[in-house]
Design a protein around this motif. Sequence first.
Motif, mmCIF file in Angstrom:
data_model
loop_
_atom_site.group_PDB
_atom_site.id
_atom_site.type_symbol
_atom_site.label_atom_id
_atom_site.label_comp_id
_atom_site.label_asym_id
_atom_site.label_seq_id
_atom_site.Cartn_x
_atom_site.Cartn_y
_atom_site.Cartn_z
ATOM 1 N N PHE A 21 0.985 -1.020 -0.067
ATOM 2 C CA PHE A 21 0.114 0.134 0.387
ATOM 3 C C PHE A 21 0.908 0.791 -0.017
ATOM 4 O O PHE A 21 1.338 0.924 1.063
ATOM 5 N N ILE A 22 0.758 2.187 -1.752
ATOM 6 C CA ILE A 22 1.404 2.998 -0.865
ATOM 7 C C ILE A 22 0.861 4.568 -1.242
ATOM 8 O O ILE A 22 0.255 4.429 -2.052
ATOM 9 N N ASP A 23 1.131 5.745 -0.679
ATOM 10 C CA ASP A 23 0.388 6.972 -0.559
ATOM 11 C C ASP A 23 1.796 7.859 -1.302
ATOM 12 O O ASP A 23 2.778 7.568 -0.963
ATOM 13 N N VAL A 24 0.982 7.983 -2.231
ATOM 14 C CA VAL A 24 2.303 9.366 -3.373
ATOM 15 C C VAL A 24 1.888 10.168 -3.393
ATOM 16 O O VAL A 24 2.796 11.361 -3.855
ATOM 17 N N ARG A 25 1.659 11.251 -1.826
ATOM 18 C CA ARG A 25 1.764 12.641 -1.743
ATOM 19 C C ARG A 25 3.037 12.394 -1.466
ATOM 20 O O ARG A 25 3.827 11.828 -0.960
ATOM 21 N N GLU A 26 2.599 14.215 -1.052
ATOM 22 C CA GLU A 26 4.048 14.497 -0.055
ATOM 23 C C GLU A 26 4.278 14.309 1.056
ATOM 24 O O GLU A 26 3.337 14.583 1.504
ATOM 25 N N GLU A 27 5.552 14.408 1.595
ATOM 26 C CA GLU A 27 5.642 14.085 2.603
ATOM 27 C C GLU A 27 4.707 15.061 3.771
ATOM 28 O O GLU A 27 4.425 14.794 4.747
ATOM 29 N N TRP A 28 4.824 15.981 3.699
ATOM 30 C CA TRP A 28 3.776 17.107 4.286
ATOM 31 C C TRP A 28 2.471 16.443 4.011
ATOM 32 O O TRP A 28 1.728 16.997 5.679
ATOM 33 N N GLU A 29 1.830 16.293 3.291
ATOM 34 C CA GLU A 29 0.730 15.998 3.149
ATOM 35 C C GLU A 29 0.279 14.795 3.978
ATOM 36 O O GLU A 29 -0.380 14.139 4.707
ATOM 37 N N TYR A 30 1.655 13.440 3.566
ATOM 38 C CA TYR A 30 1.554 12.039 4.583
ATOM 39 C C TYR A 30 1.005 12.666 5.964
ATOM 40 O O TYR A 30 0.693 11.643 7.343
ATOM 41 N N GLU A 31 2.363 13.463 6.931
ATOM 42 C CA GLU A 31 1.910 13.871 8.297
ATOM 43 C C GLU A 31 1.104 14.768 8.782
ATOM 44 O O GLU A 31 0.800 14.313 9.919
ATOM 45 N N GLU A 32 0.403 15.193 7.523
ATOM 46 C CA GLU A 32 -1.641 15.896 8.316
ATOM 47 C C GLU A 32 -2.200 14.925 8.143
ATOM 48 O O GLU A 32 -3.169 14.804 8.454
ATOM 49 N N ASP A 33 -2.299 13.612 7.219
ATOM 50 C CA ASP A 33 -3.284 12.743 7.726
ATOM 51 C C ASP A 33 -2.747 11.478 6.906
ATOM 52 O O ASP A 33 -2.465 11.595 5.861
ATOM 53 N N ASN A 34 -2.939 10.309 7.225
ATOM 54 C CA ASN A 34 -2.350 9.341 6.686
ATOM 55 C C ASN A 34 -3.131 7.671 7.330
ATOM 56 O O ASN A 34 -3.952 7.656 7.714
ATOM 57 N N LEU A 35 -3.189 7.418 5.930
ATOM 58 C CA LEU A 35 -3.947 5.814 6.490
ATOM 59 C C LEU A 35 -3.103 4.318 6.695
ATOM 60 O O LEU A 35 -3.340 3.647 6.373
ATOM 61 N N GLY A 36 -1.938 4.943 6.727
ATOM 62 C CA GLY A 36 -0.896 3.524 7.250
ATOM 63 C C GLY A 36 0.037 3.213 5.854
ATOM 64 O O GLY A 36 0.766 2.189 6.395
ATOM 65 N N ALA A 37 0.099 3.851 5.376
ATOM 66 C CA ALA A 37 0.331 3.507 3.542
ATOM 67 C C ALA A 37 2.167 3.795 3.972
ATOM 68 O O ALA A 37 2.321 4.721 4.758
ATOM 69 N N LEU A 38 2.896 3.111 2.755
ATOM 70 C CA LEU A 38 4.415 3.498 2.544
ATOM 71 C C LEU A 38 4.310 4.861 1.919
ATOM 72 O O LEU A 38 3.713 4.927 1.163
ATOM 73 N N ASN A 39 5.067 5.827 2.848
ATOM 74 C CA ASN A 39 4.756 7.041 1.603
ATOM 75 C C ASN A 39 6.176 7.221 0.907
ATOM 76 O O ASN A 39 6.824 7.146 0.710
ATOM 77 N N ILE A 40 5.845 7.106 -0.409
ATOM 78 C CA ILE A 40 6.391 7.263 -1.754
ATOM 79 C C ILE A 40 5.980 9.004 -2.289
ATOM 80 O O ILE A 40 5.257 8.243 -3.769
ATOM 81 N N PRO A 41 7.108 9.770 -2.459
ATOM 82 C CA PRO A 41 6.168 10.769 -3.609
ATOM 83 C C PRO A 41 6.237 10.746 -4.865
ATOM 84 O O PRO A 41 7.830 10.405 -5.121
ATOM 85 N N LEU A 42 5.350 10.891 -5.428
ATOM 86 C CA LEU A 42 5.164 10.501 -6.939
ATOM 87 C C LEU A 42 6.684 11.354 -7.447
ATOM 88 O O LEU A 42 7.331 10.270 -8.136
ATOM 89 N N SER A 43 7.324 12.587 -6.753
ATOM 90 C CA SER A 43 8.679 12.558 -7.498
ATOM 91 C C SER A 43 9.560 12.070 -7.344
ATOM 92 O O SER A 43 10.589 12.410 -7.809
ATOM 93 N N THR A 44 9.833 11.094 -6.165
ATOM 94 C CA THR A 44 10.528 10.373 -5.844
ATOM 95 C C THR A 44 10.377 8.583 -6.819
ATOM 96 O O THR A 44 11.552 8.251 -6.041
ATOM 97 N N LEU A 45 9.685 8.327 -6.352
ATOM 98 C CA LEU A 45 9.199 6.857 -7.102
ATOM 99 C C LEU A 45 9.887 6.310 -8.110
ATOM 100 O O LEU A 45 10.515 5.195 -7.609
ATOM 101 N N PRO A 46 10.358 6.688 -9.208
ATOM 102 C CA PRO A 46 11.657 6.036 -9.728
ATOM 103 C C PRO A 46 12.595 6.690 -8.913
ATOM 104 O O PRO A 46 13.337 4.476 -9.733
ATOM 105 N N HIS A 47 12.979 7.263 -8.443
ATOM 106 C CA HIS A 47 14.707 6.839 -7.386
ATOM 107 C C HIS A 47 14.057 5.352 -6.144
ATOM 108 O O HIS A 47 14.939 5.199 -5.459
ATOM 109 N N GLN A 48 13.367 5.352 -5.495
ATOM 110 C CA GLN A 48 12.820 4.449 -4.821
ATOM 111 C C GLN A 48 12.347 2.567 -5.317
ATOM 112 O O GLN A 48 11.680 2.300 -3.997
#
Length: 100
Positions: A21-48
């Motif tokens: 389960f992956i959350d592709v929002r930015e880190e600050w968005e994830y910190e505000e509210d999340n569903l417990g998914a792994l946070n990998i922002p879309l902009s860094t996905l190719p590198h992760q």
Amino acid sequence: MEDITVEELKERLDKNEIFPFIDVREEWEYEEDNLGALNIPLSTLPHQLSEIEKHKGEEIIVHCRSGARSGNAKKFLETKGYYKVRNVLGGIIAYRNLEE
């Protein structure tokens, strides 16, 4: 692969199902509210990609705020051989509206 509705996602989370389960929002968005998914922002996905490589043959669920960025993440992952990616339709906004 067919996208997933927030209703189906909620049902699976309520059952404590384990799935990639992956959350592709930015880190600050994830910190505000999340569903417990792994946070990998879309902009860094190719590198992760190495972080999710072990799940390549599994169903992977991706979400964002509204479903747009995660739709792009799904398309990108499909180009890298991830064929079981499902986008959460409506994103976390629709999920939170479901809970109200």
